[in-house]
Design a protein around this motif. Structure first.
Motif, mmCIF file in Angstrom:
data_model
loop_
_atom_site.group_PDB
_atom_site.id
_atom_site.type_symbol
_atom_site.label_atom_id
_atom_site.label_comp_id
_atom_site.label_asym_id
_atom_site.label_seq_id
_atom_site.Cartn_x
_atom_site.Cartn_y
_atom_site.Cartn_z
ATOM 1 N N LEU A 12 0.482 -0.740 0.087
ATOM 2 C CA LEU A 12 0.013 0.231 -0.473
ATOM 3 C C LEU A 12 0.420 1.314 -0.218
ATOM 4 N N LEU A 13 2.107 1.324 0.784
ATOM 5 C CA LEU A 13 2.928 2.110 0.894
ATOM 6 C C LEU A 13 3.703 2.290 -0.128
ATOM 7 N N ARG A 14 3.540 1.573 -0.676
ATOM 8 C CA ARG A 14 4.952 1.848 -2.220
ATOM 9 C C ARG A 14 3.892 2.862 -3.342
ATOM 10 N N LEU A 15 2.511 1.678 -4.207
ATOM 11 C CA LEU A 15 1.561 1.720 -4.195
ATOM 12 C C LEU A 15 1.230 3.948 -4.122
ATOM 13 N N ILE A 16 0.848 4.022 -2.898
ATOM 14 C CA ILE A 16 0.379 5.219 -2.305
ATOM 15 C C ILE A 16 1.556 6.199 -2.955
ATOM 16 N N GLU A 17 3.057 5.876 -2.598
ATOM 17 C CA GLU A 17 3.800 6.903 -3.219
ATOM 18 C C GLU A 17 4.258 7.240 -4.647
ATOM 19 N N VAL A 18 3.806 5.925 -5.311
ATOM 20 C CA VAL A 18 4.472 6.091 -6.492
ATOM 21 C C VAL A 18 3.339 6.973 -7.974
ATOM 22 N N ARG A 19 1.862 6.168 -6.708
ATOM 23 C CA ARG A 19 1.029 6.747 -7.380
ATOM 24 C C ARG A 19 0.668 7.807 -7.951
ATOM 25 N N LEU A 20 0.616 8.060 -6.213
ATOM 26 C CA LEU A 20 -0.094 9.796 -6.050
ATOM 27 C C LEU A 20 1.168 10.718 -5.078
ATOM 28 N N LEU A 21 1.448 10.299 -4.008
ATOM 29 C CA LEU A 21 2.848 11.454 -3.484
ATOM 30 C C LEU A 21 3.894 11.922 -4.538
ATOM 31 N N ASP A 22 4.234 10.694 -4.389
ATOM 32 C CA ASP A 22 5.598 11.630 -5.623
ATOM 33 C C ASP A 22 4.775 12.370 -7.033
ATOM 34 N N PRO A 23 4.183 11.545 -7.524
ATOM 35 C CA PRO A 23 3.604 13.266 -8.878
ATOM 36 C C PRO A 23 3.191 14.126 -8.208
ATOM 37 N N ILE A 26 5.710 16.367 -6.998
ATOM 38 C CA ILE A 26 5.577 17.329 -8.934
ATOM 39 C C ILE A 26 5.599 18.215 -8.734
ATOM 40 N N LEU A 27 4.212 18.009 -9.204
ATOM 41 C CA LEU A 27 3.344 19.570 -9.335
ATOM 42 C C LEU A 27 3.154 20.590 -8.399
ATOM 43 N N VAL A 28 3.616 20.003 -6.996
ATOM 44 C CA VAL A 28 3.642 20.809 -6.338
ATOM 45 C C VAL A 28 5.136 21.951 -6.245
ATOM 46 N N ASP A 29 5.685 21.294 -6.383
ATOM 47 C CA ASP A 29 7.140 21.717 -6.996
ATOM 48 C C ASP A 29 7.594 21.479 -5.618
ATOM 49 N N GLY A 30 8.116 20.244 -5.175
ATOM 50 C CA GLY A 30 8.467 19.873 -3.680
ATOM 51 C C GLY A 30 8.029 20.719 -2.041
ATOM 52 N N ASP A 31 7.117 21.359 -2.320
ATOM 53 C CA ASP A 31 6.546 21.811 -1.766
ATOM 54 C C ASP A 31 6.640 20.966 -0.357
ATOM 55 N N PRO A 32 7.024 21.312 0.933
ATOM 56 C CA PRO A 32 7.033 20.109 2.123
ATOM 57 C C PRO A 32 6.029 19.814 3.193
#
Length: 155
Positions: A12-23, A26-32
């Motif tokens: 679950l963590l891997r999928l959420i990272e790759v499919r949701l959080l990483d994109p 990128i979209l919010v330009d690395g906002d903390p």
């Protein structure tokens, strides 16, 4: 946490990272602020996995359907590759829900869900041990029920 839950949490963590959080990062330009979301997801993944595995039927169904619809969005029905059914998430979906978007599944999909060959599914259906669907394949609910009768099955 039992190993099956640990494997499910990891997936679950891997999928959420790759499919949701990483994109999103990128979209919010690395906002903390994304770091806060990562922490929330890490905490919640344990709860989601516990509900999927051991929650009551309605709660498990709700978490599973939300996870599938969020992690695998699209206009077409959910149709994962056969290998997906052998993953921790695929196995818990098969046991708790059956196929989340199909009333019937092909013999190949049923085999992947059950961890047996397509021929094995054909034999079960021919002997009346797995209910066929009038339009072909077998009932998704029959596959789920068989998994529940057999107990926990790991690929």
């Amino acid at each position: 946490m039992p190993p099956a839950n640990a494997e499910l949490v990891t997936q679950l963590l891997r999928l959420i990272e790759v499919r949701l959080l990483d994109p999103l990062e990128i979209l919010v330009d690395g906002d903390p602020a994304i770091d806060s979301l990562r922490a929330v997801v890490r905490d919640r993944a344990h709860s989601w996995a516990a509900t999927m595995v051991g929650g009551d039927e309605q709660a498990a169904y709700g978490v599973i359907v939300r996870a599938i619809s969020t992690l695998y969005p699209g206009d077409a029905p959910f149709h994962p590759p056969l290998d997906w059914w052998r993953t921790p998430l695929g196995q818990i979906v098969a046991r708790r829900v059956g196929h989340p978007t199909a009333e019937s599944v092909s013999y190949a999909v049923a085999g992947a869900m059950l961890g047996i060959t397509r021929q094995g599914v054909h034999d079960l259906a021919a002997r009346g041990k797995l209910a066929r669907h009038p339009e072909g394949g077998v009932l998704s609910a029959a596959v789920r029920d068989r998994l529940l009768r057999e107990g926990t099955r790991h690929a």
